[in-house]
Write an enzyme that holds these catalytic residues in place. Structure first.
Site, short mmCIF file in Angstrom:
data_model
loop_
_atom_site.label_atom_id
_atom_site.label_comp_id
_atom_site.label_asym_id
_atom_site.label_seq_id
_atom_site.Cartn_x
_atom_site.Cartn_y
_atom_site.Cartn_z
N SER A 79 3.40 -1.35 24.95
CA SER A 79 4.13 -0.59 24.26
C SER A 79 5.61 -1.62 24.12
O SER A 79 5.81 -2.84 24.96
CB SER A 79 5.08 0.67 24.91
N ARG A 108 -28.65 11.25 -16.93
CA ARG A 108 -27.67 10.68 -17.12
C ARG A 108 -26.59 10.51 -16.83
O ARG A 108 -26.30 11.89 -18.01
CB ARG A 108 -27.69 9.19 -17.84
#
Length: 455
Positions: A282, A321
């Site tokens: 920390s 497609r």
């Protein structure tokens, strides 16, 4: 920075160099060219294109021969990268011998190249995944066997439940990853399939040769892929299946990482992530040692899960497609693949270096003043006085033990008149109240999952 995999700061946390390379522009272009080379070789062998053209096309199918700036500009203008690659390839071949370049890409369409390249990218990604799976399975087998007899508290609804062993916990995870390895083996034959069908998938452009299927088979053989039973331009189950598998796989990693975060809490402290100086520190609280790998694993898995959902949208493609859903894959597959490999890498590092604290596990087993083995006592008493009567009796004794910790669960049992009348001795009660005696078949199950290895 456009993606975490491009970030100098984050790229080693949210991606890996190996997976990022597979999905890079250079490598993707090479996969396109691998298709073109394989197609030319297969067609030349069958006499569909001149052998000289096939040889020359193959010699020019190298990404380093491509002008990537031109490719980028042409892709922006045209909308797809395959045609610009083919144009450069044709030009490069024609510079050596005019006209031979025109035989490149013979009978193919853009999506044939793109889909096959995607399959090749996923094949190589799955190679990384498979290696990681093997390594994680080895690490888990070692942990399961090493701690097969180490008692700890199982948790149910985040409360202590009954004793298990840490090896049992690791063996459950091992069994899951073994299933994932089996799943991958089952998926690959369906995934590793070439796409070559032409405009609408019918191979109409070369059907007059009478050799269209032979070209398809030769192309697949050159690339080390399987031949499709029919074109799959707008049938995207192959792609969605592997994306879903990656979500399953990283989800398992995240389940493990979540358990690590919970077991690493200060108040629990039964395991820790591997120690490295300042890792998890920390900026303001010097005493802290935060879970880091576990945090990344859960974040990566959640992201893969959400991105894989987009592949289901990509399945809804129109006719032969599509008009857009296909491009979803281009966006999410690189991220899914690199994030998945990163999650596996973090998980492997965690498994190989995890710190286990058996003494703390033993201490935590005593937190309930002996009540963690209440089920064992209830079952033993149930044989004497009936299960429900025993349940209610032990429930009340547990409640008293929780309210007043000055008297142990064992002593309360021994002093209870009903327990005395049941005929269970103090010695029997002591055995029942030892958590190490109530781990069930934990050890047997570890040996069953690991194959009985006791290295």
């Amino acid at each position: 920075m456009t993606a975490v995999s491009d970030s100098i700061v984050f790229r080693h946390l949210f991606s890996t160099p190996e997976s990022s390379e597979i999905w890079s522009d250079h490598k993707r272009t090479q996969y396109y060219l691998d298709f073109e080379a394989a197609l030319a070789v297969a067609q030349a062998r069958l006499g569909i294109i001149p052998k000289e053209a096939g040889d020359l096309i193959k010699s020019k199918c190298r990404a380093e021969f491509m002008d990537m700036e031109e490719l980028g500009e042409e892709t922006r203008r045209i909308g797809y990268p395959v045609l610009p690659v083919v144009k450069q390839l044709v030009r490069s071949v024609n510079e050596v011998k005019e006209g031979l370049g025109e035989w490149a890409h013979w009978g193919a369409t853009t999506q044939d190249v793109t889909d096959t390249a995607t399959v090749l990218q996923l094949r190589d990604t799955c190679g990384l995944v498979s290696d990681s799976l093997d390594a994680m399975i080895d690490a888990l087998r070692d942990l399961a066997l090493r701690y097969k007899s180490t008692p700890m508290a199982a948790r149910s609804n985040l409360q202590q439940a009954v004793p298990i062993t840490f090896g049992f916990k690791m063996a459950r995870l091992l069994a899951t990853f073994q299933r994932h390895r089996q799943r991958l083996g089952e998926i690959l034959p369906r995934l590793l399939v070439v796409e070559f069908g032409g405009a609408a998938g019918t191979l109409a452009t070369i059907s007059d040769t009478g050799l269209a299927f032979q070209v398809q088979e030769g192309l697949a053989a050159e690339l080390g892929l399987n031949t499709p039973e029919i074109a799959w331009h707008t049938e995207r189950d192959r792609i969605t299946e592997i994306g879903t598998f990656f979500a399953l796989l990283t989800g398992t990693c995240a389940k493990f990482a979540f358990d690590v975060k919970l077991l690493m809490q200060t108040e629990v402290a039964e395991i820790s992530e591997p120690f490295a100086p300042h890792r998890g520190s920390s900026s303001t609280m010097p005493q802290k040692r935060n879970p880091i790998s576990s945090v990344y694993i859960t974040a990566l898995a959640s992201t893969v899960n959400h991105l894989s959902g987009a592949l289901f949208d990509a399945m809804v493609e129109d006719h032969e497609r599509s008009t857009g859903p296909w491009e979803i894959e281009w966006i999410v597959l690189p991220q899914i693949s690199t994030l998945t490999h990163a999650a596996l890498k973090h998980t492997l590092e965690l498994l190989r270096g995890i710190e286990v604290y058996p003494d703390t596990m033993k201490k935590n087993l005593d937190l309930t003043n002996g009540a963690i083995v209440s089920e064992a006592v209830m079952m033993a008493l149930g044989k004497k006085i009936g299960r429900q009567v025993a349940h209610d009796l032990v429930y009340e004794i547990c409640r008293q033990a929780a309210m007043d910790r000055s008297v142990s669960f064992l002593d309360r049992l021994e002093d209870n008149e009903i327990v005395k009348k049941s005929g269970i001795s103090r010695e029997e009660l002591e055995k029942l109240c030892d958590p190490a005696n109530y781990v069930g078949l934990s050890e047997d199950m570890v040996l069953r999952v690991t194959g009985g290895r006791q290295d």
